[in-house]
Enzyme design. Structure first.
Site, PDB file in Angstrom:
ATOM      1  N   HIS A 223       0.816  -1.210   0.000  1.00 23.48           N
ATOM      2  CA  HIS A 223       0.000   0.000   0.000  1.00 23.48           C
ATOM      3  C   HIS A 223       0.851   1.262   0.000  1.00 23.48           C
ATOM      4  O   HIS A 223       0.347   2.350   0.245  1.00 23.48           O
ATOM      5  CB  HIS A 223      -0.910   0.023   1.226  1.00 23.48           C
ATOM      6  CG  HIS A 223      -1.742  -1.195   1.374  1.00 23.48           C
ATOM      7  ND1 HIS A 223      -1.302  -2.322   2.063  1.00 23.48           N
ATOM      8  CD2 HIS A 223      -2.971  -1.500   0.903  1.00 23.48           C
ATOM      9  CE1 HIS A 223      -2.237  -3.245   2.011  1.00 23.48           C
ATOM     10  NE2 HIS A 223      -3.246  -2.783   1.315  1.00 23.48           N
ATOM     11  N   HIS A 411      -5.893   7.550   5.352  1.00 18.52           N
ATOM     12  CA  HIS A 411      -6.686   7.707   6.575  1.00 18.52           C
ATOM     13  C   HIS A 411      -7.709   8.827   6.442  1.00 18.52           C
ATOM     14  O   HIS A 411      -8.873   8.662   6.848  1.00 18.52           O
ATOM     15  CB  HIS A 411      -5.782   7.973   7.784  1.00 18.52           C
ATOM     16  CG  HIS A 411      -6.539   8.055   9.080  1.00 18.52           C
ATOM     17  ND1 HIS A 411      -7.192   6.968   9.617  1.00 18.52           N
ATOM     18  CD2 HIS A 411      -6.768   9.093   9.928  1.00 18.52           C
ATOM     19  CE1 HIS A 411      -7.781   7.331  10.754  1.00 18.52           C
ATOM     20  NE2 HIS A 411      -7.546   8.611  10.955  1.00 18.52           N
ATOM     21  N   GLY A 412      -7.316   9.947   5.874  1.00 13.62           N
ATOM     22  CA  GLY A 412      -8.264  11.045   5.701  1.00 13.62           C
ATOM     23  C   GLY A 412      -9.411  10.661   4.792  1.00 13.62           C
ATOM     24  O   GLY A 412     -10.578  10.990   5.057  1.00 13.62           O
ATOM     25  N   GLY A 495      -9.495  -3.463  19.113  1.00 14.90           N
ATOM     26  CA  GLY A 495      -8.195  -3.356  18.456  1.00 14.90           C
ATOM     27  C   GLY A 495      -7.016  -3.853  19.262  1.00 14.90           C
ATOM     28  O   GLY A 495      -5.937  -4.081  18.715  1.00 14.90           O
ATOM     29  N   ARG A 552       0.251  -0.753  10.446  1.00 18.41           N
ATOM     30  CA  ARG A 552       1.217  -0.757   9.347  1.00 18.41           C
ATOM     31  C   ARG A 552       2.494   0.001   9.678  1.00 18.41           C
ATOM     32  O   ARG A 552       3.580  -0.367   9.244  1.00 18.41           O
ATOM     33  CB  ARG A 552       0.555  -0.158   8.098  1.00 18.41           C
ATOM     34  CG  ARG A 552      -0.559  -1.034   7.558  1.00 18.41           C
ATOM     35  CD  ARG A 552      -1.267  -0.401   6.381  1.00 18.41           C
ATOM     36  NE  ARG A 552      -2.349  -1.274   5.912  1.00 18.41           N
ATOM     37  CZ  ARG A 552      -3.219  -0.960   4.984  1.00 18.41           C
ATOM     38  NH1 ARG A 552      -3.158   0.218   4.413  1.00 18.41           N
ATOM     39  NH2 ARG A 552      -4.154  -1.800   4.617  1.00 18.41           N
ATOM     40  N   GLY A 567      -4.302   8.364  13.309  1.00 16.90           N
ATOM     41  CA  GLY A 567      -5.483   7.972  14.069  1.00 16.90           C
ATOM     42  C   GLY A 567      -5.674   8.835  15.305  1.00 16.90           C
ATOM     43  O   GLY A 567      -6.802   9.187  15.667  1.00 16.90           O
TER      44      GLY A 567
END
Length: 592
Positions: A223, A411-412, A495, A552, A567
């Site tokens: 990614h 993420h955004g 998580g 990651r 995050g």
């Protein structure tokens, strides 16, 4: 930063148009099933009495994952957003289509978002009576040492694990055996890659990392996650030697053994380069007396338009060789001559699965008496959540830029998609809906829209937070602190991150601590939220000094230091927006 060029219509229609085009182009192989429109199913794969094989992951890796749907391979694929895991509902649609009554095996890459979403889907399948096993592919030798191989990423090794599991199911092996053979293939498969240039997300049009003209990144993730190190660009043979040495040192195939080889392009690497790499791979294996039983060269697991390549070896024994040679037919892979023809007309219709709690957001407290103290009414709470969506959308680029430094840069985009779905879900609600009911709506909307790691984490947070204040109509300061604390507990339970791991938890923990302290002193709703906001901001900033231990970015080690966790940043934005909305709704005190 240069804006990249892409032949798309609109970012928000990419996945639907990708699926539509792929299934139309290969209508003899693929069809779409399920209400979400995200399950691509083999025309001639699922059948009664056979273990169903479901693969899945984010889009942007084509031909993975739907390219491996077909007879003798996967029965269905769950398709996520760009670089984001499919949601549990996407996975459930694929699993229901693949289920022939003998159970279902779920196969996916070992990434936090995929693990969370596939695990949630597996739990729901089990609850509905479908036997299920799941295997996270973890072949990237560069992403963790051998003694922590369970933390490794899944990259192009999916190719071999999918092939072996699909063949085992096609041959009629039972569920436990299909799982065992998938794990055996996973253990026998190692990969390592190199990146020469970045890719760009369609939603941002910006390269997701920067690299010099004379540089390459060794061990780059699929990614665009930074690799183990950056160094000066070297020749194809030199790079191949380094990748192969790392793989062979651990795989340790003895002289006289057999392997299968995959040289995979990441999206914009020419076949000229890929065949040069394979030429060197063959020379190195010949020198060790290792035979290549089968080989593939091309694009099998890409990263949008990233420049680079990976090498994957599968160490073979007789059992794995037989499964590798078993016939299959799909868009991306055909071996031998597989049977063809639709199986839909001879399959037994399966009963509709039970709905989960998250699927019934309209349930509320009914006739139960509710506590009414507090200024935050359901209407004001809804206004606060809509304000969160507005601010997340406004900060999308900043959040993606933070993620691009230590992650995959999405993420955004992911948070924007999730909060837009929340806004839609809250746009038309009943006047009598409680805060708990609103939280259920938010949880389902976010989870169904996002997947990724954020989807399960925030869905669990909203459900837990709503349940914690289920005895209240309105929230006072103590109620807000309770809501925040339950949200944090939900995130931690789902998580498993801890303070200091460099995650969203590092913003939520000080936020909740500050909120509880204010609430314990009888502070107002606004004072409690202001304290939470300030605690989250301090926690967010402190993540820059932390070395990542989760997700990651954990693969970067000390290279993750010096950068704010995205995050944690989005957590601060959420609490800042909630506070701003309440500030705007709170009358200024009048002078005496």
């Amino acid at each position: 930063m240069t804006k990249t060029k892409k032949l798309i219509n609109a970012p928000e229609t990419i996945i639907a148009e990708l699926i539509g085009g792929m299934t139309a182009a290969h209508s003899d192989l693929l069809r779409v099933e399920g209400q979400t429109g995200r399950a691509i199913v083999a025309v001639d794969g699922p059948r009664d009495g056979k273990v169903g094989v479901v693969v899945g992951g984010g889009s942007g890796h084509e031909p993975a994952f739907a390219g491996y749907v077909g007879r003798g391979l996967a029965d269905a694929a769950a398709i996520g957003n760009i670089f984001a895991s499919p949601s549990p509902e996407h996975i459930l649609d694929a699993a229901r289509a693949a289920d022939g009554g003998a159970g279902v095996v779920l196969l996916y890459g070992n990434y936090t978002g995929d693990v969370l979403n596939f695990t949630m889907a597996a739990e729901e399948l089990e609850a509905s009576g479908v036997p299920v096993r799941h295997v996270a592919v973890a072949d990237d030798v560069a992403s963790a040492p051998f003694d922590r191989r369970g933390e490794r990423r899944g990259i192009a090794g999916d190719f071999f694990v999918f092939k072996i599991a699909g063949a085992a199911a096609d041959k009629g092996e039972p569920l436990a055996r299909v799982e065992a053979l998938a794990r055996k293939a996973n253990d026998a498969t190692l990969s390592m890659g190199v990146a020469l240039g970045p890719c760009s997300l369609p939603q941002t049009g910006k390269p997701n990392f920067e690299i010099g003209d004379d540089e390459m990144e060794i061990g780059m993730g699929l990614h665009g996650e930074p690799g183990v190190r950056r160094q000066t660009l070297a020749s194809a043979d030199t790079v191949t030697d380094e990748l192969m040495e790392t793989i062979l040192n651990e795989l340790a195939p003895p002289e006289g053994s057999r392997v299968a080889v995959l040289v995979n392009g990441l999206g914009s690497t020419s076949y000229v380069e890929l065949y040069i790499i394979f030429n060197r791979v063959k020379q190195l294996l010949d020198a060790r007396g290792i035979a290549i039983h089968r080989s593939w060269v091309g694009e099998y697991a890409t990263s949008l338009e990233m420049a680079g390549a990976s090498i994957t070896l599968l160490k073979l024994d007789d059992e794995l060789t037989g499964l590798l040679d078993h016939p299959c037919r799909s868009v991306a892979l055909t071996v031998g001559s597989a049977e063809t023809g639709s199986t839909a007309s001879v399959r037994t219709a399966l009963a509709s699965p039970r709905k989960s709690a998250a699927q019934t957001p309209a349930e509320d407290a009914g006739q139960r008496p509710l506590r009414r103290e507090g200024a935050v009414t359901p209407a004001l709470f809804r206004h606060m959540m809509l304000r969160v969506g507005d601010e997340i959308i406004a900060e999308k680029d900043w959040l993606s830029e933070l993620d691009g430094v230590i992650g995959d840069g999405d993420h955004g985009v992911t948070m924007e998609i999730g909060w837009k779905a929340v806004q839609t879900a809250l746009a038309d609600v009943r006047e009598e809906e409680t805060i708990e009911g609103l939280c259920k709506r938010m949880a389902k909307a976010f989870l169904d829209a996002v997947g990724a790691s954020s989807g399960p984490l925030y869905a669990t947070a909203f459900l837990r937070a709503g349940a914690a204040v289920g005895d209240r109509l309105n929230l006072d300061g103590a109620g807000i602190a309770t809501w925040l604390a339950a949200a944090l507990q939900g995130i931690q339970d789902r998580g498993r991150a801890e303070p200091g791991d460099k995650t969203m938890i590092d913003a939520w923990v000080p936020a909740v601590a500050a909120a509880r302290e204010q609430a314990g002193g009888g502070a107002s709703e606004l004072s409690v939220l202001q304290a939470a906001r300030d605690g989250a901001e301090a926690g967010m900033k402190a993540t820059a000094d932390l070395e990542s231990r989760r997700g990651r970015s954990s693969k970067l080690g000390v290279r993750s230091k010096g950068h704010i966790d995205p995050g944690a940043a989005s957590s601060f934005v959420i609490l800042r927006a909630m506070t701003a909305a309440l500030e705007g709704a709170t009358p200024e005190p009048q002078p005496a």
